[in-house]
Design an enzyme around this catalytic site. Structure first.
Site, short mmCIF file in Angstrom:
data_model
loop_
_atom_site.label_atom_id
_atom_site.label_comp_id
_atom_site.label_asym_id
_atom_site.label_seq_id
_atom_site.Cartn_x
_atom_site.Cartn_y
_atom_site.Cartn_z
CB SER A 177 -0.88 -0.03 1.25
OG SER A 177 -1.26 1.28 1.64
N GLY A 178 0.55 2.16 -0.91
CA GLY A 178 1.25 3.45 -0.94
C GLY A 178 1.01 4.24 0.34
CG LEU A 179 -2.53 5.37 3.69
CD1 LEU A 179 -2.23 6.85 3.86
CD2 LEU A 179 -4.01 5.09 3.91
CG ASP A 196 -0.95 7.84 -0.13
OD1 ASP A 196 -0.06 7.61 -0.97
OD2 ASP A 196 -2.10 7.35 -0.19
CG ASP A 216 -0.86 2.13 -4.18
OD1 ASP A 216 -0.99 2.63 -5.31
OD2 ASP A 216 -1.31 2.63 -3.14
CG ASP A 223 1.10 6.26 -5.34
OD1 ASP A 223 0.12 5.73 -4.78
OD2 ASP A 223 2.08 6.68 -4.72
CD GLU A 233 -3.83 6.52 -7.31
OE1 GLU A 233 -3.72 5.50 -6.60
OE2 GLU A 233 -3.97 7.66 -6.83
CE LYS A 241 -1.96 9.10 -3.96
NZ LYS A 241 -2.10 7.64 -4.04
CG ASN A 284 -5.17 8.59 0.88
OD1 ASN A 284 -6.30 8.73 1.34
ND2 ASN A 284 -4.61 7.41 0.76
CB SER A 285 -8.64 7.93 -2.71
OG SER A 285 -7.81 7.39 -3.70
NE ARG A 306 -6.83 3.81 -6.56
CZ ARG A 306 -6.25 3.90 -5.36
NH1 ARG A 306 -5.35 2.99 -5.00
NH2 ARG A 306 -6.54 4.87 -4.53
CG HIS A 317 -10.70 3.66 -4.24
ND1 HIS A 317 -11.22 2.90 -3.22
CD2 HIS A 317 -9.69 4.38 -3.66
CE1 HIS A 317 -10.56 3.13 -2.10
NE2 HIS A 317 -9.63 4.02 -2.34
C1 SPV Z 1 -3.39 2.59 -0.58
O1 SPV Z 1 -3.51 1.66 0.23
O2 SPV Z 1 -2.40 3.30 -0.65
C2 SPV Z 1 -4.48 2.87 -1.52
C3 SPV Z 1 -5.85 2.65 -1.11
O3 SPV Z 1 -4.21 3.35 -2.59
S1 SPV Z 1 -6.46 4.17 -0.54
O4 SPV Z 1 -5.67 4.62 0.56
O5 SPV Z 1 -7.83 3.90 -0.18
O6 SPV Z 1 -6.41 5.12 -1.64
MG MG Z 2 -2.42 4.26 -2.64
#
Ligand code: SPV
Ligand code: MG
Length: 303
Positions: free
Chosen positions: A56-58, A68, A95, A97, A124, A130, A132-133, A167, A198
């Site tokens: 996971s990027g986050l 993130d 991930d 990104d 994505e 980017k 974080n979503s 994504r 997502h």
């Molecule tokens: C991550 O885990 O880094 C994701 C999922 O991309 S989210 O944090 O929901 O974007």
């Molecule tokens: Mg991510």
């Protein structure tokens, strides 16, 4: 490409991580990928029984003390992925990104991931850098054609050696189902192996509506916000893979915070001793037993 060579023998090499990840994502059974953000969290996920991981990027960013928002460089991410691969021996969907730039940065990232233990990459449709979503409400999407070029460039250079997950952040950015469907179609045409849709809603309504209308590729979801939906709903909807995207990192935050507060308050570690993992558990996770027997084999014996 022989990825098994890059995975520590002591853990037990995975023969073909890419094939394993493809099987997980493309099988008709619902699969689960667990977040990992370092070697230790990866080893714990493996011990718990997960068959595949989400780098996971986050979570990786958080563990490194970054936000993130592409603050961590792609080389820092690749280094962590290698530790996750070595410590777990599991197939990893990374991930990626938005690919850290244009088509060229994206394909460079993909090639390096392949060499360093990644089995798949998820890209994505946002711009670089980017965000974080779930942060803010100004998520600008990439142009569909330009993003499709990033996907094509990865596919052309990695072929079937790396699973490519596209994504779309259309719903995150506030667009409707039609935009998400149009983007999913374009990304399937560009060569994606699966589609991650997502959502930031607290119920799975828009995800299930998407799954009803789109069956071109296996669908991957991240139910971080709609966590109350039972997985039976995803099975019924024909969704292929669920990513539990950040719970190892969040468990670590909660656990470390509780322990630190208590040690400060009590000026002692006696109270927290029953609450924390034993050193033996840590040694077990990281296979110290293998090292001890290797020492017996390779080090000169004295006395
Ligand atoms: C991550 O885990 O880094 C994701 C999922 O991309 S989210 O944090 O929901 O974007
Ligand atoms: Mg991510």
């Amino acid at each position: 490409m022989n990825q098994a060579a890059s995975i520590a023998k002591s853990i037990g090499a995975v023969e073909d991580p890419t094939k394993m990840l493809r099987n997980l994502i493309c099988s008709s059974e619902l699969s689960f990928l667990m977040e990992a953000h370092d070697g230790l969290s990866a080893a714990i996920a493996r011990q718990a029984g997960f068959k595949g991981l989400w780098a996971s990027g986050l979570s990786i960013s958080s563990a490194l003390g970054y936000r993130d928002a592409n603050e961590a460089s792609w080389t820092e991410i690749v280094d962590v992925v290698e530790r996750i691969a070595d410590a777990s021996g599991l197939p990893i969907l990374v991930d990626g990104d938005s690919g850290f730039g244009n088509f060229n940065n994206a394909r460079l990232l993909a090639m390096k991931l392949l060499k360093r233990g990644g089995a798949g990459v998820c890209l994505e449709d946002k711009r670089f850098p980017k965000m974080n979503s779930f942060v803010g409400d100004r998520q600008a999407l990439a142009d569909i054609v330009e993003f499709s070029g990033r996907l094509k460039a990865i596919k052309d250079i990695t072929g079937s050696d790396l699973v490519l997950v596209a994504r779309t952040e259309a719903l995150i950015a506030g667009h409707g189902l039609d935009e998400a469907l149009q983007r999913a179609d374009a990304y399937a045409d560009a060569g994606a192996d699966a589609l991650l849709i997502h959502s930031r809603k607290s119920d799975a309504g828009e995800i299930l509506a998407f799954a009803k209308r789109w069956q071109k590729l296996p669908i991957v979801i991240v139910p971080t916000k709609y966590y109350r939906t039972p997985v039976s709903a995803y099975r019924d909807a024909g969704i292929s893979t669920v990513i539990w995207a950040n719970h190892a990192m969040r468990a670590a935050v909660a656990g470390m915070r509780a322990v630190c507060s208590r040690i400060v308050a009590e000026e002692s570690i006696a109270g927290v001793e029953p609450e924390v993992a034993t050193l033996e558990e840590v040694f077990g996770l990281l296979r110290y037993d293998e090292l001890i027997s290797a020492q017996d084999r390779y080090l000169p014996q004295h006395g």
